[in-house]
Design a protein around this motif. Structure first.
Motif, PDB file in Angstrom:
ATOM      1  N   PHE A  87       7.667   2.457   6.475  1.00 40.79           N
ATOM      2  CA  PHE A  87       8.978   1.833   6.692  1.00 40.79           C
ATOM      3  C   PHE A  87       8.883   0.853   7.859  1.00 40.79           C
ATOM      4  N   HIS A  88       8.285   1.275   8.952  1.00 38.72           N
ATOM      5  CA  HIS A  88       8.204   0.423  10.139  1.00 38.72           C
ATOM      6  C   HIS A  88       7.146  -0.674   9.992  1.00 38.72           C
ATOM      7  N   LEU A  89       5.994  -0.339   9.417  1.00 35.55           N
ATOM      8  CA  LEU A  89       4.950  -1.354   9.268  1.00 35.55           C
ATOM      9  C   LEU A  89       5.396  -2.490   8.349  1.00 35.55           C
ATOM     10  N   ALA A  90       6.177  -2.168   7.314  1.00 38.61           N
ATOM     11  CA  ALA A  90       6.652  -3.202   6.395  1.00 38.61           C
ATOM     12  C   ALA A  90       7.595  -4.172   7.093  1.00 38.61           C
ATOM     13  N   ARG A  91       8.284  -3.702   8.128  1.00 38.93           N
ATOM     14  CA  ARG A  91       9.213  -4.555   8.870  1.00 38.93           C
ATOM     15  C   ARG A  91       8.553  -5.198  10.091  1.00 38.93           C
ATOM     16  N   ASN A  92       7.302  -4.842  10.321  1.00 36.62           N
ATOM     17  CA  ASN A  92       6.556  -5.399  11.455  1.00 36.62           C
ATOM     18  C   ASN A  92       5.154  -5.796  10.986  1.00 36.62           C
ATOM     19  N   PRO A  93       5.052  -6.875  10.192  1.00 38.40           N
ATOM     20  CA  PRO A  93       3.767  -7.245   9.578  1.00 38.40           C
ATOM     21  C   PRO A  93       2.661  -7.523  10.594  1.00 38.40           C
ATOM     22  N   LYS A  94       3.006  -7.998  11.791  1.00 37.57           N
ATOM     23  CA  LYS A  94       1.962  -8.235  12.791  1.00 37.57           C
ATOM     24  C   LYS A  94       1.324  -6.928  13.250  1.00 37.57           C
ATOM     25  N   CYS A  95       2.123  -5.862  13.288  1.00 35.13           N
ATOM     26  CA  CYS A  95       1.570  -4.542  13.627  1.00 35.13           C
ATOM     27  C   CYS A  95       0.601  -4.088  12.543  1.00 35.13           C
ATOM     28  N   TYR A  96       0.955  -4.365  11.283  1.00 39.37           N
ATOM     29  CA  TYR A  96       0.055  -3.980  10.189  1.00 39.37           C
ATOM     30  C   TYR A  96      -1.253  -4.767  10.277  1.00 39.37           C
ATOM     31  N   GLU A  97      -1.168  -6.061  10.584  1.00 36.27           N
ATOM     32  CA  GLU A  97      -2.378  -6.874  10.703  1.00 36.27           C
ATOM     33  C   GLU A  97      -3.280  -6.332  11.814  1.00 36.27           C
ATOM     34  N   LYS A  98      -2.688  -5.983  12.923  1.00 35.32           N
ATOM     35  CA  LYS A  98      -3.461  -5.455  14.054  1.00 35.32           C
ATOM     36  C   LYS A  98      -4.100  -4.113  13.696  1.00 35.32           C
ATOM     37  N   LEU A  99      -3.331  -3.283  13.017  1.00 34.76           N
ATOM     38  CA  LEU A  99      -3.855  -1.984  12.585  1.00 34.76           C
ATOM     39  C   LEU A  99      -5.006  -2.169  11.610  1.00 34.76           C
ATOM     40  N   ARG A 100      -4.858  -3.107  10.687  1.00 38.96           N
ATOM     41  CA  ARG A 100      -5.905  -3.304   9.685  1.00 38.96           C
ATOM     42  C   ARG A 100      -7.194  -3.826  10.314  1.00 38.96           C
ATOM     43  N   ARG A 101      -7.069  -4.669  11.320  1.00 40.39           N
ATOM     44  CA  ARG A 101      -8.271  -5.154  12.005  1.00 40.39           C
ATOM     45  C   ARG A 101      -9.041  -3.989  12.621  1.00 40.39           C
ATOM     46  N   GLU A 102      -8.304  -3.069  13.241  1.00 43.87           N
ATOM     47  CA  GLU A 102      -8.974  -1.911  13.846  1.00 43.87           C
ATOM     48  C   GLU A 102      -9.639  -1.044  12.792  1.00 43.87           C
ATOM     49  N   VAL A 103      -8.931  -0.799  11.690  1.00 41.75           N
ATOM     50  CA  VAL A 103      -9.464   0.057  10.625  1.00 41.75           C
ATOM     51  C   VAL A 103     -10.683  -0.578   9.966  1.00 41.75           C
ATOM     52  N   MET A 104     -10.620  -1.861   9.681  1.00 40.78           N
ATOM     53  CA  MET A 104     -11.723  -2.530   8.990  1.00 40.78           C
ATOM     54  C   MET A 104     -12.959  -2.682   9.871  1.00 40.78           C
ATOM     55  N   GLN A 105     -12.778  -2.686  11.166  1.00 40.69           N
ATOM     56  CA  GLN A 105     -13.917  -2.796  12.078  1.00 40.69           C
ATOM     57  C   GLN A 105     -14.639  -1.473  12.273  1.00 40.69           C
ATOM     58  N   TYR A 106     -14.004  -0.390  11.843  1.00 38.76           N
ATOM     59  CA  TYR A 106     -14.630   0.918  12.055  1.00 38.76           C
ATOM     60  C   TYR A 106     -15.822   1.088  11.119  1.00 38.76           C
ATOM     61  N   GLU A 107     -16.921   1.579  11.655  1.00 40.80           N
ATOM     62  CA  GLU A 107     -18.120   1.869  10.871  1.00 40.80           C
ATOM     63  C   GLU A 107     -18.610   3.273  11.196  1.00 40.80           C
ATOM     64  N   GLY A 108     -19.263   3.876  10.228  1.00 42.69           N
ATOM     65  CA  GLY A 108     -19.812   5.212  10.448  1.00 42.69           C
ATOM     66  C   GLY A 108     -18.994   6.276   9.759  1.00 42.69           C
ATOM     67  N   ASP A 109     -19.447   7.522   9.919  1.00 43.17           N
ATOM     68  CA  ASP A 109     -18.754   8.651   9.317  1.00 43.17           C
ATOM     69  C   ASP A 109     -17.427   8.896  10.034  1.00 43.17           C
ATOM     70  N   LEU A 110     -16.458   9.287   9.248  1.00 43.04           N
ATOM     71  CA  LEU A 110     -15.123   9.518   9.801  1.00 43.04           C
ATOM     72  C   LEU A 110     -14.892  11.021   9.964  1.00 43.04           C
ATOM     73  N   THR A 111     -14.468  11.434  11.144  1.00 41.14           N
ATOM     74  CA  THR A 111     -14.133  12.829  11.425  1.00 41.14           C
ATOM     75  C   THR A 111     -12.784  12.862  12.130  1.00 41.14           C
ATOM     76  N   GLY A 112     -12.315  14.055  12.388  1.00 36.11           N
ATOM     77  CA  GLY A 112     -11.070  14.177  13.135  1.00 36.11           C
ATOM     78  C   GLY A 112     -11.163  13.540  14.506  1.00 36.11           C
ATOM     79  N   ASP A 113     -12.301  13.706  15.171  1.00 36.76           N
ATOM     80  CA  ASP A 113     -12.485  13.113  16.504  1.00 36.76           C
ATOM     81  C   ASP A 113     -12.503  11.591  16.444  1.00 36.76           C
ATOM     82  N   SER A 114     -13.174  11.033  15.429  1.00 36.81           N
ATOM     83  CA  SER A 114     -13.226   9.574  15.346  1.00 36.81           C
ATOM     84  C   SER A 114     -11.869   8.991  14.961  1.00 36.81           C
ATOM     85  N   LEU A 115     -11.067   9.719  14.202  1.00 40.42           N
ATOM     86  CA  LEU A 115      -9.706   9.262  13.924  1.00 40.42           C
ATOM     87  C   LEU A 115      -8.903   9.166  15.214  1.00 40.42           C
TER      88      LEU A 115
END
Length: 495
Positions: A314-342
């Protein structure tokens, strides 16, 4: 002569009862006055309208805001007008509303034998979940909390290291989202996800059936209405509610019966997934008691995660710049994903924190005084004197307003700004989306890891989210938890 004498006896007996009741009230009032004097307490400001209506006008106004989805905003305005602690007395029971962290700590972090929930919740929730950790106090609560917390902690430790166990449910979720960028409401989709994932954790198998989720949500909805109308709970006990409870019970009873059979047959037991029913069956052999304990955890688990995920989008759809920033962080992540890395994905965690700050599922939290208590502040003209809370009075924390206090979260506390989490560090009693104190949500770590992993997976898959809801403001829907009435109507654009 017999009839007049009998009538006179009845009148005299009634007079004795009335006199006894008045004597009790005078004695209690005198005792209360002594305690008020000893603790230097002063009266708290009272929200009161027209005295002719005996508080019923306040009750009417309260229910109007429930149905219009503005109850939390109205409460926030009342705190601004009256201060951080005030009192109202609708329908005979005094309620003290507070967002003062010292008062919140006193009531919600206080001794478990001083503040409770059973007189508030048990009768309202009994048809759906029976007596368990959500609705009981004292020895029954202690008995229920330990094994349930231990099992949830075990599940959390397992998923913390192996997030792939969520993948099948996430793939099913993705299959429900249109690939052509057309409008979709994510609210029922996240409910479907939780019907599969949540039941898998608690029952050891994924239910996923629409009928079950519909029945569970209706049961939660009606239990919430009964909770709001404690004096008239029987008025909210209709055929549809009974039917919903029956469907939920039948599903859980199958798991309970299998758990008892498995423990009697070790060969079968080894073939079965771990579940909460098996853990409880190791301790008790009463099927109804096991069902109650399992249902208390299951119902709490089904609502919070889909509400939080819906609110995030709901909030990300109304704040597209926040979604863009979030996606940059997510797409830059490499390696195995665990609870700690999240947890190391700072902006992703900030988006979740900010969503739960603005629109937490638990927007209200209440405790009833099980004995006479004193709140440290809120009394007197300037609100700095202690407040006496006699046994039976209710203290309600508006988590919604608590988490929008400008002195903690900034002058823009009503806006969605994940970046604020770079510099704020609210204390326990200033930010409590999962409650706090002895009754803090036992599944909060597991819930956070699920929300984070689903969000990570969807952001990784979709390059953009677009709002498709003409209603921009958040309209609240009150059940036991507070949800988005309009859901999250968006278009998700595939990579």
């Amino acid at each position: 002569m017999g009839a007049p004498i009998a009538a006179l006896s009845v009148v005299l007996w009634f007079a004795v009862i009335v006199a006894w009741k008045w004597a009790q009230r005078l004695w209690i009032a005198r005792e209360n006055e002594l305690k008020i004097t000893e603790n230097h307490c002063q009266p708290v400001k009272t929200l009161y309208r027209n005295p002719i209506y005996l508080g019923l006008d306040v009750v009417y106004e309260m229910f109007q805001t429930y149905y219009s989805g503005t109850r939390n905003r109205q409460l926030q305005k009342q705190f601004q007008d009256l201060g951080e602690t005030f009192r109202m007395q609708p329908s005979g029971t005094a309620r003290i509303f507070t967002i003062d962290p010292l008062n919140v700590k006193a009531a919600f972090g206080g001794q478990i034998d001083c503040w409770g929930v059973e007189p508030l919740r048990l009768e309202a929730f009994r048809p759906l979940v029976g007596a368990g950790v959500l609705v009981t106090d004292g020895a029954r609560w202690t008995h229920a909390r330990g094994p349930s917390q231990s099992y949830i902690d075990q599940i959390y430790r397992f998923h913390k290291e192996d997030l792939s166990t969520f993948d099948d449910h996430i793939e099913l979720l993705l299959g429900l989202i249109p690939a052509d960028g057309s409008t979709v409401d994510l609210k029922p989709i996240f409910n479907r996800y939780m019907a599969g994932s949540g039941t898998a954790h608690i029952l050891g198998r994924s239910i996923g059936a629409l009928q079950f989720m519909k029945a569970a949500l209706h049961g939660i909805d009606m239990s919430g209405k009964r909770d709001e109308l404690p004096q008239w709970t029987q008025l909210v006990l209709n055929h549809e509610f009974r039917k919903s409870c029956r469907i939920v019970h039948e599903v859980v009873d199958r798991t309970v019966n299998q758990a008892l059979e498995h423990l009697r047959d070790p060969a079968i037991s080894k073939q079965e997934s771990a579940n909460l029913a098996i853990e409880w069956a190791k301790l008790i052999q009463e099927p109804l008691e096991i069902r109650n304990q399992v249902l208390n955890m299951l119902i709490a688990n089904l609502d919070t995660i889909p509400i939080t995920l819906t609110n995030v989008f709901f909030h990300l759809a109304r704040n597209p710049k926040c979604y863009e920033k979030l996606r940059r962080e997510v797409m830059q992540y490499e390696g195995d994903l665990t609870g700690d890395s999240l947890r190391s994905l700072h902006y992703l965690q900030a988006v979740i924190n900010e969503t739960m700050r603005l629109n937490t599922a638990g927007s209200f939290n209440a405790r009833i005084a099980l004995k006479d208590n004193v709140l440290p502040r809120g009394g007197g003209p300037d609100g700095t004197a202690p407040v006496f809370v006699p046994q039976g009075d209710i203290v309600i924390c508006s988590v919604y307003a608590l988490q929008r206090r400008p002195e903690v979260f900034g002058e823009d506390a009503d806006s969605f700004t994940p970046e604020r989490w770079n510099h704020i560090k609210p204390k326990t009693w200033e930010y409590m989306p999962f409650s706090a104190g002895p009754r803090v949500c036992p599944g909060q770590k597991l819930a956070r890891i699920q929300v984070a992993y689903v969000l990570f997976s969807l952001v990784r898959r979709f390059k953009a989210v677009e709002n498709r809801d003409p209603v921009l403001e958040y309209v609240e829907e009150y059940r036991v938890a507070t949800a988005s009435k309009n859901g999250a109507k968006v278009a998700l654009h595939w990579e």
